[in-house]
Design a protein around this motif. Sequence first.
Motif, mmCIF file in Angstrom:
data_model
loop_
_atom_site.group_PDB
_atom_site.id
_atom_site.type_symbol
_atom_site.label_atom_id
_atom_site.label_comp_id
_atom_site.label_asym_id
_atom_site.label_seq_id
_atom_site.Cartn_x
_atom_site.Cartn_y
_atom_site.Cartn_z
ATOM 1 N N PRO A 87 12.144 -3.227 -2.027
ATOM 2 C CA PRO A 87 11.165 -2.847 -1.178
ATOM 3 C C PRO A 87 10.319 -1.723 -1.627
ATOM 4 N N LYS A 88 10.699 -1.409 -3.055
ATOM 5 C CA LYS A 88 9.655 -0.298 -3.646
ATOM 6 C C LYS A 88 8.928 -0.889 -4.382
ATOM 7 N N ASP A 89 8.652 -2.090 -4.410
ATOM 8 C CA ASP A 89 7.657 -3.184 -5.345
ATOM 9 C C ASP A 89 6.410 -2.396 -5.285
ATOM 10 N N PRO A 90 5.775 -2.234 -6.165
ATOM 11 C CA PRO A 90 4.314 -1.489 -6.107
ATOM 12 C C PRO A 90 3.071 -2.543 -5.494
ATOM 13 N N LEU A 91 3.486 -3.826 -5.585
ATOM 14 C CA LEU A 91 2.312 -4.691 -4.819
ATOM 15 C C LEU A 91 2.857 -4.833 -3.309
ATOM 16 N N LEU A 92 4.057 -4.857 -3.114
ATOM 17 C CA LEU A 92 4.424 -4.612 -1.644
ATOM 18 C C LEU A 92 3.946 -3.627 -1.012
ATOM 19 N N LEU A 93 3.936 -2.304 -1.809
ATOM 20 C CA LEU A 93 3.860 -1.219 -0.731
ATOM 21 C C LEU A 93 2.316 -1.060 -0.475
ATOM 22 N N GLN A 94 1.355 -1.968 -1.270
ATOM 23 C CA GLN A 94 -0.062 -1.722 -1.011
ATOM 24 C C GLN A 94 -0.410 -2.644 0.302
ATOM 25 N N VAL A 95 0.596 -3.650 0.682
ATOM 26 C CA VAL A 95 0.179 -4.532 1.580
ATOM 27 C C VAL A 95 0.982 -4.559 2.746
ATOM 28 N N MET A 96 2.265 -3.880 2.742
ATOM 29 C CA MET A 96 3.251 -3.849 3.835
ATOM 30 C C MET A 96 2.730 -3.001 4.932
ATOM 31 N N ALA A 97 2.975 -3.339 5.987
ATOM 32 C CA ALA A 97 2.476 -2.228 7.253
ATOM 33 C C ALA A 97 3.902 -1.385 7.284
ATOM 34 N N ASN A 98 3.417 -0.120 7.691
ATOM 35 C CA ASN A 98 4.411 1.075 7.451
ATOM 36 C C ASN A 98 4.418 1.899 8.474
ATOM 37 N N ALA A 99 5.433 2.264 9.062
ATOM 38 C CA ALA A 99 5.326 3.336 10.372
ATOM 39 C C ALA A 99 4.716 4.666 9.898
ATOM 40 N N GLN A 100 4.843 4.950 8.498
ATOM 41 C CA GLN A 100 4.037 6.231 8.176
ATOM 42 C C GLN A 100 2.490 6.063 8.752
ATOM 43 N N GLU A 101 1.949 4.904 8.577
ATOM 44 C CA GLU A 101 0.481 4.847 9.034
ATOM 45 C C GLU A 101 0.278 5.326 10.384
ATOM 46 N N MET A 102 1.309 5.468 11.325
ATOM 47 C CA MET A 102 0.814 5.936 12.747
ATOM 48 C C MET A 102 0.991 7.450 12.895
ATOM 49 N N THR A 103 1.500 8.166 11.642
ATOM 50 C CA THR A 103 1.506 9.604 11.896
ATOM 51 C C THR A 103 0.120 10.078 11.838
ATOM 52 N N PRO A 104 -0.331 10.950 13.011
ATOM 53 C CA PRO A 104 -1.504 11.515 12.850
ATOM 54 C C PRO A 104 -1.704 12.521 11.683
ATOM 55 N N ALA A 105 -2.693 12.533 10.891
ATOM 56 C CA ALA A 105 -3.000 13.502 10.005
ATOM 57 C C ALA A 105 -4.225 14.229 9.893
ATOM 58 N N GLU A 106 -4.222 15.334 9.991
ATOM 59 C CA GLU A 106 -5.414 16.209 10.046
ATOM 60 C C GLU A 106 -6.444 15.898 9.048
ATOM 61 N N GLY A 107 -7.568 15.590 9.070
ATOM 62 C CA GLY A 107 -8.888 15.467 8.034
ATOM 63 C C GLY A 107 -8.955 13.914 7.655
ATOM 64 N N TYR A 108 -7.820 13.145 8.349
ATOM 65 C CA TYR A 108 -7.995 11.683 8.174
ATOM 66 C C TYR A 108 -8.681 11.046 8.946
ATOM 67 N N THR A 109 -9.955 10.331 8.701
ATOM 68 C CA THR A 109 -10.565 10.072 9.769
ATOM 69 C C THR A 109 -10.967 8.348 9.625
ATOM 70 N N HIS A 110 -11.862 7.578 10.558
ATOM 71 C CA HIS A 110 -12.140 6.401 10.572
ATOM 72 C C HIS A 110 -13.186 6.153 9.550
ATOM 73 N N ASP A 111 -14.095 7.092 9.423
ATOM 74 C CA ASP A 111 -15.530 6.983 8.433
ATOM 75 C C ASP A 111 -15.347 7.874 7.231
ATOM 76 N N PRO A 112 -14.281 7.922 6.422
ATOM 77 C CA PRO A 112 -14.024 9.063 5.704
ATOM 78 C C PRO A 112 -15.297 9.268 4.474
#
Length: 339
Positions: free
Chosen positions: A68-93
Amino acid sequence: MKMPKPVIPVTPASSWQSQLAHAVTDPLQLLQILGIDPSRFPQCQLAHQGFQLKVPQSYLAKIRPGDPKDPLLLQVMANAQEMTPAEGYTHDPVGDLDAVRTPGLLHKYAGRVLLVTTSACAVHCRYCFRRHFPYETQQPARQHWQAALDYIQSHPDVTEVILSGGDPLSLSDQKLAELIAELDNIPHLKRLRIHSRIPVVVPDRVTRDLINLLAGIRMQSCMVIHANHAQELGVAEYRVLQQLKQAGIMLLNQSVLLKAVNDRADTLVALSERLYECGVLPYYLHLLDPVAGARHFDVPQTEALALMNTVRASLPGYLVPQLVRETAGENSKKPVFGL
Ligand SMILES: *Cc1c(COP(=O)(O)O)cnc(C)c1O
Ligand code: SF4
């Protein structure tokens, strides 16, 4: 005894297209194929709804099963952390939308323009700074190419055109040939640069026809591939990169510095070494663009600089990529320097 000349296998035109069409697009299926317990990626289905998972077989084959920690997998696998709002992270960075001059044409930096040729990619990278790009309105469909070509025609200071996307190599050879022929007719264009992740994701797409197309134009051809880890550069990738190089196409690589993927000095050194074996020079190592959903990949700048010091101490200068950051509104990507 004279050795027979190696026969270059001709890939049938449908084969890479079918590889793209049959990519895995379901996170649970991906985990099942790899023998990874879905409990390692809770809520992956939800994250995937925000940005669809897409992994072609040829990339999947390079991921270590059961890890589960394969470096290629981590680049492509959908991850719950993506849904955590983060200040300064925008749609057109990186301020792409401010640089749009005609649909799909971005003119941000002196001397070069970037064409968004298609929204399609062979793989969906979770850290992608264009994961929210409004392709529906910005894609230069065929009818918009003329506007882009007219813009370039009327700007003699533009000497380089960059095909980007999405992934420009997901276009058919015919569409590419038509567009490139038009560009080749503009006398002040000296260079054609293609930014593509496809040579490291679906190497079969780099067909003899494509290589001949890029090698047979007036402009100098350069391809910037996008590999983040040496494990992405297997035998098939090596072969197509060698073929491109032998055809006289300049090959460079850009990477993104990604936490848990390539944020160790030995990993970066191995990547540079493998790139050079494949005939590719390291160009840029990007600090992560603060795009919404990608904060868990961020490597702080101080850590990045320390890493680069170790990398620099281990490699000849030409194998050390330039650490850069892109800031909206700046006139170039900015090198990040340490002490
Ligand atoms: C990155 C980028 C370029 C190319 O920049 P280089 O420093 O020449 O690699 C050109 N246009 C846009 C809009 C870009 O984002
Ligand atoms: S291939 Fe490039 S443009 Fe496409 S998702 Fe990956 S990083 Fe983004």
